[in-house]
Design an enzyme around this catalytic site. Structure first.
Site, PDB file in Angstrom:
ATOM      1  N   LYS A 161      58.210  54.828  31.163  1.00 38.60           N
ATOM      2  CA  LYS A 161      57.755  55.512  29.950  1.00 38.60           C
ATOM      3  C   LYS A 161      57.645  57.022  30.128  1.00 38.60           C
ATOM      4  O   LYS A 161      57.675  57.767  29.149  1.00 38.60           O
ATOM      5  CB  LYS A 161      56.442  54.927  29.464  1.00 38.60           C
ATOM      6  CG  LYS A 161      55.211  55.296  30.249  1.00 38.60           C
ATOM      7  CD  LYS A 161      53.964  54.837  29.479  1.00 38.60           C
ATOM      8  CE  LYS A 161      52.708  55.339  30.143  1.00 38.60           C
ATOM      9  NZ  LYS A 161      51.515  55.068  29.319  1.00 38.60           N
ATOM     10  N   GLY A 206      35.920  57.387  48.772  1.00 35.57           N
ATOM     11  CA  GLY A 206      37.103  56.680  49.242  1.00 35.57           C
ATOM     12  C   GLY A 206      38.222  57.653  49.582  1.00 35.57           C
ATOM     13  O   GLY A 206      38.033  58.871  49.607  1.00 35.57           O
ATOM     14  N   LEU A 238      38.157  61.893  49.213  1.00 36.08           N
ATOM     15  CA  LEU A 238      37.998  62.616  50.475  1.00 36.08           C
ATOM     16  C   LEU A 238      39.211  63.494  50.771  1.00 36.08           C
ATOM     17  O   LEU A 238      39.068  64.616  51.272  1.00 36.08           O
ATOM     18  CB  LEU A 238      37.765  61.634  51.619  1.00 36.08           C
ATOM     19  CG  LEU A 238      36.475  60.808  51.541  1.00 36.08           C
ATOM     20  CD1 LEU A 238      36.333  59.935  52.775  1.00 36.08           C
ATOM     21  CD2 LEU A 238      35.241  61.698  51.375  1.00 36.08           C
ATOM     22  N   HIS A 295      53.930  60.025  78.141  1.00 34.26           N
ATOM     23  CA  HIS A 295      52.819  60.936  78.416  1.00 34.26           C
ATOM     24  C   HIS A 295      53.317  62.375  78.341  1.00 34.26           C
ATOM     25  O   HIS A 295      54.375  62.683  78.894  1.00 34.26           O
ATOM     26  CB  HIS A 295      52.255  60.672  79.814  1.00 34.26           C
ATOM     27  CG  HIS A 295      51.212  61.661  80.233  1.00 34.26           C
ATOM     28  ND1 HIS A 295      49.930  61.635  79.741  1.00 34.26           N
ATOM     29  CD2 HIS A 295      51.275  62.723  81.082  1.00 34.26           C
ATOM     30  CE1 HIS A 295      49.238  62.629  80.279  1.00 34.26           C
ATOM     31  NE2 HIS A 295      50.047  63.308  81.099  1.00 34.26           N
TER      32      HIS A 295
END
Length: 466
Positions: A34, A182, A186, A444
Site C-alpha cells: 500500500k 525495550g 533503548l 585470537h
C-alpha cells in the site's frame, strides 16, 4: 483479470522474501504494497534507518570521547549536523528499498501498489491510483505491525512521537522521555543521548529489556547509568500531556507514589500491534485472536485453507528474520517441500552499544520448567580484543544441560554480539554441547573467544583466562 499461483499482501522482510522464494520455486507471484516503497516497516521506518542513526551517532561519540585517547587529534570543535545525519539515513533506506525493487524485477514478480483487501478467498481487490482485482490460488498475509500506544496518550507526532517520527526529528531534543525500556526505545534513546540529549527511560516492568535474560538487563542497566541515562523501572505511566513545547509525563512508582517527568519530546515505545486494517480478512472467514493476530496452525495456514499468514501479524516474536523464515517456510510448503522452523533458535538482538543478543532459554525459563542446568560466564573485559578496541563492557553466558552438556541458551552483551550470536545458533541447531564449543579453535584476538571461554566455564568451570 491477472491470475497468480501466489499473492502476498505486504512487502516487508516476510512478504518480499516469501515472494522471491515462491518465484524461485516456479510459482507465478504477485506482491501488493500500500505504500510507495517496498520493504515494510523494517526497511523504511525500522531496522535499517535506526541502525543507520545508531552507526552515525556512534561515530560522533567516538570522535568526541575516544579519538584523543587513540592519538587522533581533530582540529576545531566536533559538531553534529543532524540534517546530514538524517539525510544519510534516508539514502541508506532508499538504496535498500531500491534493492527490493530490483529483486522483484529479477524474479519476475508483479508488484501492485495499493491497499489489498479480500473480495473472497481467491480474489483480492487493490485500491491504489486505480482499483484493480487479481485472482490468486494462494495468498500470504504479511501485513506486519504498527507501533502500539497507551489508550490515554494522544500522539501528536510532533512532540509526542512513535519510533517512526523519532527517526526524522528536525532537532536534537534537550530532554527526551522514552516510555518503554525495550529494544526500540533503548536504541533510539541511545542515538539521542550520544548526540547530547538528556534521556529518561520509564519502564513498567522491573527491569530493562524484560523479555531477555535478567543478567543482560542488569549489565545493560549499568552501561546506561554510566552514560548518564535516567532509568526508571517499575513505573506505571498514567498521563502524558503536552503544553507548548513541553511534555509532562506522570507515573506511579513501585511504592504507588506519583512521579513527574518533564521534557521537550516523548517517545512512546510500548511495543507493536498486528496490523490487519483494511484486509477484510474476517469477512471471508479468516479468524483473528483476541490480541488481533491472524490465527494460524503449525503450517502457518489460517482458518481459510488457501490463505497463510506470516511475520508480525501472527504469534511469536516480532522480528524481521523470524518473518523471513516464515515466508520461506510457506513458499516451500506450497511447493510440496518439508521445511521446518525451530522457533526456540530464532535469536533476539538489541542494537545498543554494547549490543545485546540471545538465543534459546533464559535461566528463568529453565528454572520454571524444572530443567537442571549449569551456567558458564566470561567477561568481555578479559579479552585482549576488547582491551584493544576499548569495548570492555559485557559478558557471554552459556547455559547447558547439567547431565548431557547440550547448550540450552546463550546470552551475550558486548561489542558485535549481534554478529557473534550466529555461532551459538549454528551450534544449537546441531545440538552442540558446551564442550563442543570449548574444543573449537577460535581465532585470537577476537570477541568470539568469549563464547569459547564461557563454554569452558560451563564445562567443569575451566575457563582459561579468568
Amino acid at each position: 483479470m491477472n491470475s497468480y499461483d501466489v499473492a502476498i499482501i505486504g512487502s516487508g522482510p516476510g512478504g518480499y522474501v516469501a515472494a522471491i522464494r515462491c518465484a524461485q520455486l516456479g510459482m507465478k507471484t504477485a506482491i501488493i504494497e500500500k505504500y510507495a516503497t517496498l520493504g515494510g516497516t523494517c526497511l523504511n521506518v525500522g531496522c535499517i534507518p535506526s541502525k543507520a542513526l545508531l552507526d552515525s551517532s556512534h561515530h560522533y561519540e567516538d570522535a568526541v570521547k575516544h579519538f584523543e585517547e587513540h592519538g587522533i587529534e581533530v582540529p576545531g570543535d566536533i559538531k553534529v549536523n543532524l540534517k546530514q545525519m538524517i539525510s544519510r539515513k534516508q539514502a541508506v533506506v532508499d538504496q535498500t528499498t531500491g534493492g527490493i525493487d530490483f529483486l522483484m524485477k529479477k524474479n519476475k514478480i508483479d508488484v501492485y501498489q495499493g491497499l489489498g483487501s479480500f473480495k473472497d478467498a481467491t480474489h483480492i481487490t487493490i485500491k491504489g491510483e486505480k482499483t484493480e482485482e487479481i485472482e490468486a490460488k494462494h495468498t500470504i498475509i504479511a501485513t506486519g505491525s504498527k507501533p502500539s500506544n497507551l489508550p490515554f496518550i494522544e500522539l501528536d507526532k510532533e512532540r509526542i512521537v512513535t519510533s517512526t517520527e523519532a527517526l526524522k526529528l528536525k532537532e536534537i531534543p534537550k530532554h527526551l522521555i522514552v516510555i518503554g525500556g525495550g529494544a526500540i526505545g533503548l536504541e533510539l534513546g541511545q542515538v539521542y543521548r550520544r548526540l547530547g540529549a538528556e534521556v529518561t527511560v520509564i519502564e513498567y516492568m522491573d527491569r530493562l529489556i524484560p523479555t531477555m535474560d535478567a543478567g543482560l538487563s542488569r549489565e545493560l542497566n549499568k552501561v546506561f547509568k554510566k552514560a548518564k541515562f535516567s532509568v526508571n523501572v517499575s513505573h506505571q505511566v498514567k498521563s502524558v500531556e503536552r503544553k507548548g513545547d513541553e511534555v509532562i509525563v506522570k507515573a506511579d512508582n513501585k511504592k504507588g507514589e506519583e512521579v513527574e517527568f518533564k521534557g521537550d519530546y516523548c517517545l512512546v515505545s510500548v511495543g507493536r500491534r498486528p496490523y490487519t486494517d483494511g484486509l477484510n480478512a474476517e469477512a471471508i472467514g479468516v479468524k483473528l485472536t483476541d490480541r488481533g493476530q491472524v490465527e494460524v496452525n503449525e503450517h502457518l495456514q489460517t482458518s481459510v485453507k488457501n490463505i497463510y499468514a506470516i511475520g508480525d501479524v501472527v504469534k511469536g516474536a516480532m522480528l524481521a528474520h523470524k518473518a523471513e523464515e516464515e515466508g520461506v517456510f510457506v513458499a516451500e510448503s506450497l511447493a510440496g517441500q518439508k521445511p521446518h522452523i525451530n522457533y526456540n533458535l530464532i535469536p533476539g538482538v538489541v542494537y545498543t552499544w554494547p549490543e545485546v543478543a540471545a538465543v534459546g532459554k533464559t535461566e528463568d525459563e529453565l528454572k520454571e520448567a524444572g530443567v537442571a542446568y549449569k551456567s558458564g560466564q566470561f567477561p568481555m573485559r578479559a579479552l585482549g580484543r576488547s582491551r584493544a578496541s576499548m569495548d570492555l563492557d559485557g559478558f557471554v553466558k552459556v547455559l547447558a544441560d547439567k547431565e548431557t552438556d547440550e547448550i540450552l541458551g546463550v546470552h551475550m552483551i558486548g561489542a558485535r554480539a549481534a554478529d557473534m550470536i550466529a555461532e551459538a545458533v549454528v551450534g544449537m541447531e546441531f545440538r552442540a554441547s558446551a564442550e563442543d564449543i570449548s574444543r573449537i579453535s577460535h581465532a585470537h584476538p577476537t570477541y568470539t573467544e568469549a563464547f569459547k571461554e564461557a563454554a569452558l566455564a560451563a564445562t567443569d568451570d575451566r575457563a582459561l583466562h579468568i
